[in-house]
Design a protein around this motif. Structure first.
Motif, mmCIF file in Angstrom:
data_model
loop_
_atom_site.group_PDB
_atom_site.id
_atom_site.type_symbol
_atom_site.label_atom_id
_atom_site.label_comp_id
_atom_site.label_asym_id
_atom_site.label_seq_id
_atom_site.Cartn_x
_atom_site.Cartn_y
_atom_site.Cartn_z
ATOM 1 N N ALA A 65 -86.731 17.850 37.569
ATOM 2 C CA ALA A 65 -87.801 18.551 36.840
ATOM 3 C C ALA A 65 -89.093 18.582 37.664
ATOM 4 C CB ALA A 65 -88.051 17.871 35.493
ATOM 5 N N ILE A 66 -89.350 17.527 38.403
ATOM 6 C CA ILE A 66 -90.548 17.492 39.268
ATOM 7 C C ILE A 66 -90.400 18.526 40.391
ATOM 8 C CG2 ILE A 66 -91.925 16.067 40.872
ATOM 9 C CD1 ILE A 66 -92.221 14.905 38.105
ATOM 10 N N ILE A 67 -89.215 18.579 40.984
ATOM 11 C CA ILE A 67 -88.980 19.551 42.060
ATOM 12 C C ILE A 67 -89.170 20.969 41.527
ATOM 13 C CG2 ILE A 67 -87.223 20.538 43.605
ATOM 14 C CD1 ILE A 67 -86.067 17.682 43.887
ATOM 15 N N GLU A 68 -88.636 21.217 40.343
ATOM 16 C CA GLU A 68 -88.742 22.536 39.713
ATOM 17 C C GLU A 68 -90.221 22.908 39.500
ATOM 18 O OE1 GLU A 68 -86.802 24.952 38.960
ATOM 19 O OE2 GLU A 68 -88.224 26.046 37.665
ATOM 20 N N ALA A 69 -91.016 21.957 39.048
ATOM 21 C CA ALA A 69 -92.419 22.248 38.726
ATOM 22 C C ALA A 69 -93.305 22.304 39.973
ATOM 23 C CB ALA A 69 -92.949 21.183 37.764
ATOM 24 N N GLY B 40 -92.249 22.205 43.328
ATOM 25 C CA GLY B 40 -91.689 22.760 44.545
ATOM 26 C C GLY B 40 -91.438 21.706 45.605
ATOM 27 N N LEU B 41 -91.723 20.471 45.292
ATOM 28 C CA LEU B 41 -91.520 19.343 46.202
ATOM 29 C C LEU B 41 -91.051 18.161 45.352
ATOM 30 C CD1 LEU B 41 -94.853 19.489 48.252
ATOM 31 C CD2 LEU B 41 -92.567 19.867 49.196
ATOM 32 N N SER B 42 -90.352 17.219 45.992
ATOM 33 C CA SER B 42 -89.863 16.074 45.225
ATOM 34 C C SER B 42 -90.995 15.080 44.957
ATOM 35 C CB SER B 42 -88.696 15.411 45.956
ATOM 36 O OG SER B 42 -89.091 15.011 47.238
ATOM 37 N N SER B 43 -90.754 14.204 43.996
ATOM 38 C CA SER B 43 -91.731 13.186 43.583
ATOM 39 C C SER B 43 -92.214 12.408 44.801
ATOM 40 C CB SER B 43 -91.076 12.180 42.640
ATOM 41 O OG SER B 43 -90.205 12.817 41.753
ATOM 42 N N ALA B 44 -93.504 12.268 44.929
ATOM 43 C CA ALA B 44 -94.003 11.524 46.086
ATOM 44 C C ALA B 44 -94.998 10.440 45.661
ATOM 45 C CB ALA B 44 -94.629 12.471 47.090
ATOM 46 N N ALA B 45 -96.086 10.819 45.003
ATOM 47 C CA ALA B 45 -97.080 9.809 44.607
ATOM 48 C C ALA B 45 -96.476 8.838 43.597
ATOM 49 C CB ALA B 45 -98.321 10.478 44.026
ATOM 50 N N SER B 46 -95.652 9.354 42.686
ATOM 51 C CA SER B 46 -95.038 8.474 41.683
ATOM 52 C C SER B 46 -93.989 7.573 42.334
ATOM 53 C CB SER B 46 -94.426 9.290 40.542
ATOM 54 O OG SER B 46 -93.498 10.237 41.029
ATOM 55 N N ALA B 47 -93.303 8.091 43.352
ATOM 56 C CA ALA B 47 -92.323 7.266 44.072
ATOM 57 C C ALA B 47 -93.043 6.166 44.845
ATOM 58 C CB ALA B 47 -91.498 8.135 45.020
ATOM 59 N N ALA B 48 -94.150 6.529 45.473
ATOM 60 C CA ALA B 48 -94.933 5.527 46.209
ATOM 61 C C ALA B 48 -95.453 4.458 45.245
ATOM 62 C CB ALA B 48 -96.096 6.199 46.926
#
Ligand code: NAX
Length: 327
Positions: A228-232, A234-242
């Protein structure tokens, strides 16, 4: 004042790295009194971009950032590392089978495991973020025979945090009121976000939401949040993953609050009937730099089915990397 500790980060010029490094350097991970030396690994073509990130890190003038090392050689980046966050990985490309993906990542995590084995601190705490995280952690671990197997962990904390946030939204309660949910298994669509022990404001979570929502909406929303993050975005989760990586390492190093647990992907010791050795999401408490699986939780038939399904997927991934000679 404390002596600096060495924190190695791979894939440091990537999206997650761009959030993660600044949080580590500002003291969010190991405390506001703990100086750090960042040891950053990238592939050769990304060293120029990495240098730009290093320029920005310096421009922040973080008081806790004692030094920065960059390299395209894991033997340099992992030298004496006390913490290693393995973020860089080979993403799945269109048309790639699971075996291709595991093979490509084996080419990264096997030599990194060997390098950790050769040069890292004997107490190094390793977190694998790069996907497929659980099995990449297994590959690194199996290629580091001189290090304690338990020092290799995989990140399911983003799933854990997503599960908290979804439950908070549903119940209209703050995230801080939610305790003791668990992500069992693989960081993949088979993961099991388990609310059976979770509480909201001290009351059982499952008394506050309906069962149908839990079984048929919540679990898949958490498991598919990455898509859903990628869809919204256009890139995969980054700040939340960090942020999740920071949470995982902070809790491991500094401990979990009394009476609360978090989810970590760790080598199974056979607890809850999970095949020994799989890197599997478990409920854990941490104290004095050690984690421990929360024991004795009741497991319903519904939970059993979900826990076994995600274990089955990890068993298949392990069989695949065995066939490839990576473990
Ligand atoms: P990016 O593609 O932005 O960055 C990855 C970086 O790793 C690149 O700069 C690349 O040059 C570097 N790299 C590749 N091979 C390397 C090697 N052998 N040694 C050192 N560096 C190497 O990806 P990003 O968005 O930062 O995501 C990184 C990884 O995290 C991906 O595998 C991604 O799938 C995974 N994720 C895992 C999550 C989890 O919860 N466990 C959630 C977020 C994320 O999707």
């Amino acid at each position: 004042t404390k002596q600096p500790v060495r924190v190695a980060v791979t894939g440091a010029a990537g999206q997650i790295g761009y959030s993660l490094l600044f949080r580590i350097a500002s003291g969010d991970m190991l405390g506001k009194d703990q100086p750090v030396i960042l040891q950053l690994l990238e592939i050769t073509p990304a060293l120029k971009a990495l240098n730009g990130v290093v320029m920005e890190l310096r421009d922040c003038a973080f008081p806790l950032l004692a030094d920065i090392v960059t390299s395209d050689d894991p033997m340099v980046a992992f030298k004496d590392a006390d913490y290693a966050l393995l973020v860089g990985a080979m993403p799945r490309k269109a048309g790639m089978e699971r075996g291709d993906l595991l093979g490509a990542n084996g080419g990264i995590f096997k030599p990194q495991g060997e390098a950790l084995n050769a040069v890292a601190s004997r107490d190094v705490k390793v977190l694998v973020v790069g996907n497929p995280a659980n099995t990449n952690a297994l590959i690194a671990q199996q290629n580091a025979p001189d290090l304690d197997a338990g020092q290799f962990t995989a990140m399911v904390r983003l799933d854990h945090n997503r599960a908290i946030s979804q439950l908070a939204e549903k119940t209209g309660k703050p995230v801080s009121s939610i305790k003791n949910l668990t992500i069992w298994g693989n960081h993949s669509s088979t993961q099991y976000p388990d609310l059976s022990q979770a509480t909201v404001d001290g009351q059982p979570a499952l008394d506050q939401v309906d069962r149908d929502w839990y079984e048929n909406s919540y679990i898949s929303t958490v498991a598919k949040r990455g898509a859903a993050i990628i869809e919204a975005r256009g890139l995969s989760s980054a700040a939340s993953a960090a942020s999740a990586a920071i949470d995982h390492m902070r809790d491991w190093a500094l401990g979990t609050p009394e009476g609360e647990w978090v989810s970590m992907g760790i080598p199974s010791d056979g607890s809850y009937g999970i095949p020994e050795g799989l890197i599997y999401g478990f409920p854990v408490t941490c104290k004095n730099g050690k984690y421990e699986i929360v024991q004795g939780l009741p497991v319903s038939d519904f939970s059993r089915g979900k826990m076994d399904a995600t274990a089955q997927e990890l068993t298949e991934e392990r069989d695949e990397v065995r066939k490839l000679g990576l473990v």
